[in-house]
Design a protein around this motif. Structure first.
Motif, mmCIF file in Angstrom:
data_model
loop_
_atom_site.group_PDB
_atom_site.id
_atom_site.type_symbol
_atom_site.label_atom_id
_atom_site.label_comp_id
_atom_site.label_asym_id
_atom_site.label_seq_id
_atom_site.Cartn_x
_atom_site.Cartn_y
_atom_site.Cartn_z
ATOM 1 N N ASN A 1 0.877 -0.970 -0.128
ATOM 2 C CA ASN A 1 0.140 -0.064 -0.028
ATOM 3 C C ASN A 1 0.884 1.237 -0.033
ATOM 4 O O ASN A 1 1.706 1.238 0.927
ATOM 5 N N ASN A 2 0.874 1.860 -0.999
ATOM 6 C CA ASN A 2 1.397 3.213 -1.116
ATOM 7 C C ASN A 2 0.521 4.571 -1.000
ATOM 8 O O ASN A 2 0.171 5.117 -1.521
ATOM 9 N N CYS A 3 0.362 4.620 0.556
ATOM 10 C CA CYS A 3 -0.338 5.714 1.269
ATOM 11 C C CYS A 3 0.396 5.823 2.673
ATOM 12 O O CYS A 3 1.033 5.348 3.007
ATOM 13 N N GLY A 4 -0.054 7.344 2.766
ATOM 14 C CA GLY A 4 0.485 7.746 4.226
ATOM 15 C C GLY A 4 0.422 6.979 5.336
ATOM 16 O O GLY A 4 1.073 6.662 6.444
ATOM 17 N N ILE A 5 -0.958 6.286 5.501
ATOM 18 C CA ILE A 5 -1.351 5.468 6.436
ATOM 19 C C ILE A 5 -0.550 4.528 6.763
ATOM 20 O O ILE A 5 -0.013 4.037 8.071
ATOM 21 N N ALA A 6 -0.541 3.697 5.527
ATOM 22 C CA ALA A 6 0.347 2.497 5.600
ATOM 23 C C ALA A 6 1.879 2.590 5.880
ATOM 24 O O ALA A 6 2.587 1.941 6.697
ATOM 25 N N ALA A 7 2.583 4.029 5.450
ATOM 26 C CA ALA A 7 4.041 4.329 5.930
ATOM 27 C C ALA A 7 4.040 4.622 7.417
ATOM 28 O O ALA A 7 4.745 4.217 7.995
ATOM 29 N N ALA A 8 2.935 5.498 7.898
ATOM 30 C CA ALA A 8 3.062 5.426 9.519
ATOM 31 C C ALA A 8 2.804 4.116 10.242
ATOM 32 O O ALA A 8 3.460 3.917 11.181
ATOM 33 N N LEU A 9 1.919 3.228 9.860
ATOM 34 C CA LEU A 9 1.847 2.065 10.605
ATOM 35 C C LEU A 9 2.827 1.145 10.200
ATOM 36 O O LEU A 9 3.317 0.378 11.227
ATOM 37 N N SER A 10 3.886 1.311 9.593
ATOM 38 C CA SER A 10 5.027 0.615 9.238
ATOM 39 C C SER A 10 5.857 0.855 10.381
ATOM 40 O O SER A 10 6.828 0.176 10.809
ATOM 41 N N ILE A 11 5.730 2.053 10.847
ATOM 42 C CA ILE A 11 6.570 2.516 12.129
ATOM 43 C C ILE A 11 5.818 2.438 13.473
ATOM 44 O O ILE A 11 6.403 1.957 14.496
ATOM 45 N N LEU A 12 4.522 2.738 13.334
ATOM 46 C CA LEU A 12 3.713 3.050 14.584
ATOM 47 C C LEU A 12 2.727 1.683 14.891
ATOM 48 O O LEU A 12 2.271 1.820 15.958
ATOM 49 N N GLY A 13 2.543 1.032 13.924
ATOM 50 C CA GLY A 13 1.533 -0.145 14.088
ATOM 51 C C GLY A 13 1.686 -1.328 14.910
ATOM 52 O O GLY A 13 0.689 -1.943 15.049
ATOM 53 N N ASP A 14 2.751 -1.568 15.551
ATOM 54 C CA ASP A 14 2.602 -2.764 16.441
ATOM 55 C C ASP A 14 2.101 -2.566 17.706
ATOM 56 O O ASP A 14 1.614 -1.375 18.064
ATOM 57 N N LYS A 15 1.793 -3.546 18.513
ATOM 58 C CA LYS A 15 1.120 -3.225 19.751
ATOM 59 C C LYS A 15 1.568 -2.254 20.979
ATOM 60 O O LYS A 15 0.945 -1.665 21.304
ATOM 61 N N TRP A 16 3.097 -2.108 20.802
ATOM 62 C CA TRP A 16 3.665 -1.428 21.967
ATOM 63 C C TRP A 16 4.042 -0.104 21.827
ATOM 64 O O TRP A 16 4.144 0.824 22.562
ATOM 65 N N THR A 17 4.401 0.365 20.409
ATOM 66 C CA THR A 17 4.949 1.549 20.224
ATOM 67 C C THR A 17 4.102 2.868 20.584
ATOM 68 O O THR A 17 4.912 3.817 21.188
ATOM 69 N N LEU A 18 2.950 2.941 20.368
ATOM 70 C CA LEU A 18 2.238 4.274 20.787
ATOM 71 C C LEU A 18 2.284 4.313 22.221
ATOM 72 O O LEU A 18 2.180 5.442 22.839
ATOM 73 N N LEU A 19 1.994 3.110 22.912
ATOM 74 C CA LEU A 19 1.840 3.150 24.416
ATOM 75 C C LEU A 19 3.142 3.539 25.085
ATOM 76 O O LEU A 19 3.320 4.206 25.921
ATOM 77 N N ILE A 20 4.227 3.012 24.544
ATOM 78 C CA ILE A 20 5.614 3.413 25.200
ATOM 79 C C ILE A 20 5.797 4.824 24.690
ATOM 80 O O ILE A 20 6.261 5.579 25.728
ATOM 81 N N ALA A 21 5.403 5.419 23.606
ATOM 82 C CA ALA A 21 5.695 6.729 23.308
ATOM 83 C C ALA A 21 4.868 7.615 24.478
ATOM 84 O O ALA A 21 5.545 8.702 24.670
ATOM 85 N N ARG A 22 3.725 7.285 24.535
ATOM 86 C CA ARG A 22 2.616 8.056 25.410
ATOM 87 C C ARG A 22 3.364 8.123 26.770
ATOM 88 O O ARG A 22 3.396 8.964 27.314
ATOM 89 N N ASP A 23 3.974 6.911 27.272
ATOM 90 C CA ASP A 23 4.578 6.967 28.746
ATOM 91 C C ASP A 23 5.797 7.759 28.771
ATOM 92 O O ASP A 23 5.927 8.528 29.823
#
Length: 138
Positions: free
Chosen positions: A1-23
């Protein structure tokens, strides 16, 4: 998928990344505090912190008077504030829970190329150039 959402999810889409960033953004910046708060295995947290450092979401820093590292948000991480606020608004609407802590902030008005519209909390603020921040809301 060549879109911004897919590009962002390739970095942020695992289970823990956003929670770790939030903390980290909320002040839990050492390994033990993050691990305890998220109840994540040490090996998995180590792996995620290394990946987040490599992707330049956080930086690892060892203060001169300490033996252990702290993790600090980068500009890339700080830019996740809109995502956190949007996810929180979505959860408040679709998965309400009166026991869940709330976060507060303002999102400036923006229409993306795919037509998604982010609406500010306060209509009086929509034309101001606002600096975003995330903080616990009590």
């Amino acid at each position: 998928n060549n879109c911004g959402i897919a590009a962002a999810l390739s970095i942020l889409g695992d289970k823990w990344t956003l929670l770790i960033a939030r903390d980290i953004m909320l002040g839990s910046q050492n390994f033990e505090a993050i691990q305890k708060n998220l109840n994540i295995s040490r090996n998995l947290l180590t792996d995620r912190l290394k990946t987040m450092t490599a992707k330049k979401l956080i930086r690892r820093y060892v203060p001169s008077n300490k033996k252990r590292a702290v993790y600090l948000p980068t500009e890339r991480c700080d830019d996740l504030v809109r995502i956190f606020l949007s996810l929180s608004l979505w959860a408040d609407k679709w998965v309400p829970d009166t026991k869940r802590p709330k976060i507060a902030g303002t999102i400036d008005k923006k229409v993306t190329e795919i037509g998604l519209k982010v609406i500010p909390y306060d209509k009086n603020e929509e034309h101001k150039d606002l600096k975003l921040s995330i903080r616990p809301f009590h």
